[in-house]
Scaffold this motif. Structure first.
Motif, short mmCIF file in Angstrom:
data_model
loop_
_atom_site.label_atom_id
_atom_site.label_comp_id
_atom_site.label_asym_id
_atom_site.label_seq_id
_atom_site.Cartn_x
_atom_site.Cartn_y
_atom_site.Cartn_z
N UNK A 1 0.80 -1.22 0.00
CA UNK A 1 0.00 0.00 0.00
C UNK A 1 0.84 1.27 0.00
N UNK A 2 2.04 1.16 0.54
CA UNK A 2 2.95 2.31 0.57
C UNK A 2 3.85 2.37 -0.68
N UNK A 3 3.67 1.37 -1.57
CA UNK A 3 4.48 1.34 -2.79
C UNK A 3 5.84 0.69 -2.61
N UNK A 4 6.07 0.07 -1.45
CA UNK A 4 7.33 -0.62 -1.17
C UNK A 4 7.21 -2.09 -1.60
N UNK A 5 7.20 -2.32 -2.90
CA UNK A 5 6.90 -3.65 -3.43
C UNK A 5 7.97 -4.68 -3.10
N UNK A 6 9.23 -4.28 -3.09
CA UNK A 6 10.30 -5.22 -2.74
C UNK A 6 10.12 -5.71 -1.30
N UNK A 7 9.81 -4.79 -0.38
CA UNK A 7 9.59 -5.16 1.02
C UNK A 7 8.35 -6.04 1.15
N UNK A 8 7.33 -5.72 0.35
CA UNK A 8 6.11 -6.53 0.36
C UNK A 8 6.42 -7.95 -0.09
N UNK A 9 7.22 -8.09 -1.14
CA UNK A 9 7.61 -9.41 -1.64
C UNK A 9 8.30 -10.20 -0.54
N UNK A 10 9.20 -9.56 0.18
CA UNK A 10 9.91 -10.23 1.28
C UNK A 10 8.92 -10.70 2.34
N UNK A 11 7.98 -9.86 2.69
CA UNK A 11 6.98 -10.23 3.70
C UNK A 11 6.11 -11.39 3.24
N UNK A 12 5.65 -11.34 2.00
CA UNK A 12 4.81 -12.43 1.50
C UNK A 12 5.57 -13.74 1.40
N UNK A 13 6.84 -13.66 1.05
CA UNK A 13 7.66 -14.88 1.02
C UNK A 13 7.80 -15.48 2.42
N UNK A 14 7.92 -14.63 3.42
CA UNK A 14 8.00 -15.09 4.81
C UNK A 14 6.69 -15.77 5.20
N UNK A 15 5.59 -15.18 4.79
CA UNK A 15 4.28 -15.76 5.08
C UNK A 15 4.14 -17.15 4.44
N UNK A 16 4.60 -17.28 3.21
CA UNK A 16 4.54 -18.56 2.50
C UNK A 16 5.50 -19.57 3.12
N UNK A 17 6.63 -19.10 3.61
CA UNK A 17 7.59 -19.97 4.28
C UNK A 17 6.94 -20.58 5.53
N UNK A 18 6.13 -19.78 6.23
CA UNK A 18 5.46 -20.26 7.44
C UNK A 18 4.27 -21.16 7.13
N UNK A 19 3.63 -20.91 5.99
CA UNK A 19 2.47 -21.72 5.59
C UNK A 19 2.46 -21.84 4.07
N UNK A 20 3.12 -22.86 3.54
CA UNK A 20 3.26 -23.01 2.08
C UNK A 20 1.94 -23.12 1.31
N UNK A 21 0.87 -23.53 1.98
CA UNK A 21 -0.42 -23.65 1.29
C UNK A 21 -1.34 -22.44 1.55
N UNK A 22 -0.77 -21.31 1.79
CA UNK A 22 -1.50 -20.07 2.04
C UNK A 22 -1.77 -19.39 0.70
N UNK A 23 -2.91 -19.70 0.10
CA UNK A 23 -3.26 -19.24 -1.25
C UNK A 23 -3.25 -17.72 -1.36
N UNK A 24 -3.79 -17.04 -0.37
CA UNK A 24 -3.85 -15.58 -0.40
C UNK A 24 -2.46 -14.95 -0.43
N UNK A 25 -1.52 -15.53 0.31
CA UNK A 25 -0.15 -15.02 0.32
C UNK A 25 0.52 -15.22 -1.05
N UNK A 26 0.26 -16.36 -1.68
CA UNK A 26 0.80 -16.59 -3.03
C UNK A 26 0.22 -15.56 -4.01
N UNK A 27 -1.08 -15.30 -3.90
CA UNK A 27 -1.70 -14.32 -4.77
C UNK A 27 -1.14 -12.92 -4.52
N UNK A 28 -1.00 -12.57 -3.25
CA UNK A 28 -0.45 -11.26 -2.90
C UNK A 28 1.00 -11.10 -3.37
#
Length: 176
Positions: free
Chosen positions: A15-42
């Protein structure tokens, strides 16, 4: 550790336009739960914003694999494919999103754009073939007939008269 926290953090970064940081956060989310469909989409959405369309498509497809009725993922795959110029595949995904959610306005909008571009490309290719034809009559009568036939075959509502030398070679298409 909850995958929801990094997913929310990713949304804040995005939302702040920090897409690289967002990518890092979403990858962390997927690392914690690989079947988290919303995180993959995000993650796909932010990769898309970074112009990494192929990587985005991989994540959208993973989201669909996890959650086969994930409407937004089909739409997003279509959007990324449209950006790559893969119009036939984009059409399939926009149609799938519309089938799952018949009132999905954005999917209809992008589908109409894809179809109009697809038809424009078809028309341009056919028109180029016509103009390269050596068996046209000197007065252009066969050319006018061929242009009319091509425009009907391509289901275009307007075909400019590029033969009189006065009109622009740009073509205006009505969305389907």
């Amino acid at each position: 550790n909850s995958p929801i926290i990094p997913n929310i953090l990713g949304a804040i970064h995005s939302g702040m336009g920090n897409y690289e940081e967002a990518v890092t956060s979403y990858r962390k989310s997927i690392e914690l739960k690989p079947d988290y469909a919303e995180a993959h989409n995000n993650l796909g959405n932010n990769l898309n914003k970074l112009g990494q369309f192929e990587k985005a498509i991989i994540n959208y497809n993973k989201a669909i694999e996890i959650k086969p009725d994930f409407v937004d993922a089909y739409y997003s795959v279509g959007y990324a494919l449209q950006n790559l110029g893969r119009l036939k595949a984009a059409t399939f995904n926009f149609n799938k999103a519309i089938k799952l959610k018949p009132d999905y306005t954005e999917a209809y909008y992008h589908l109409s754009n894809v179809l109009s571009h697809y038809r424009a490309d078809q028309f341009s290719n056919k028109l180029a073939t016509i103009f390269s034809c050596k068996s046209l009559s000197a007065d252009g009568s066969k050319l006018y007939i061929l242009v009319d036939q091509v425009s009907k075959a391509a289901s275009l509502s307007e075909v400019p008269s590029m033969l009189d030398g006065k009109s622009s070679p740009s073509v205006s298409f009505t969305p389907l």
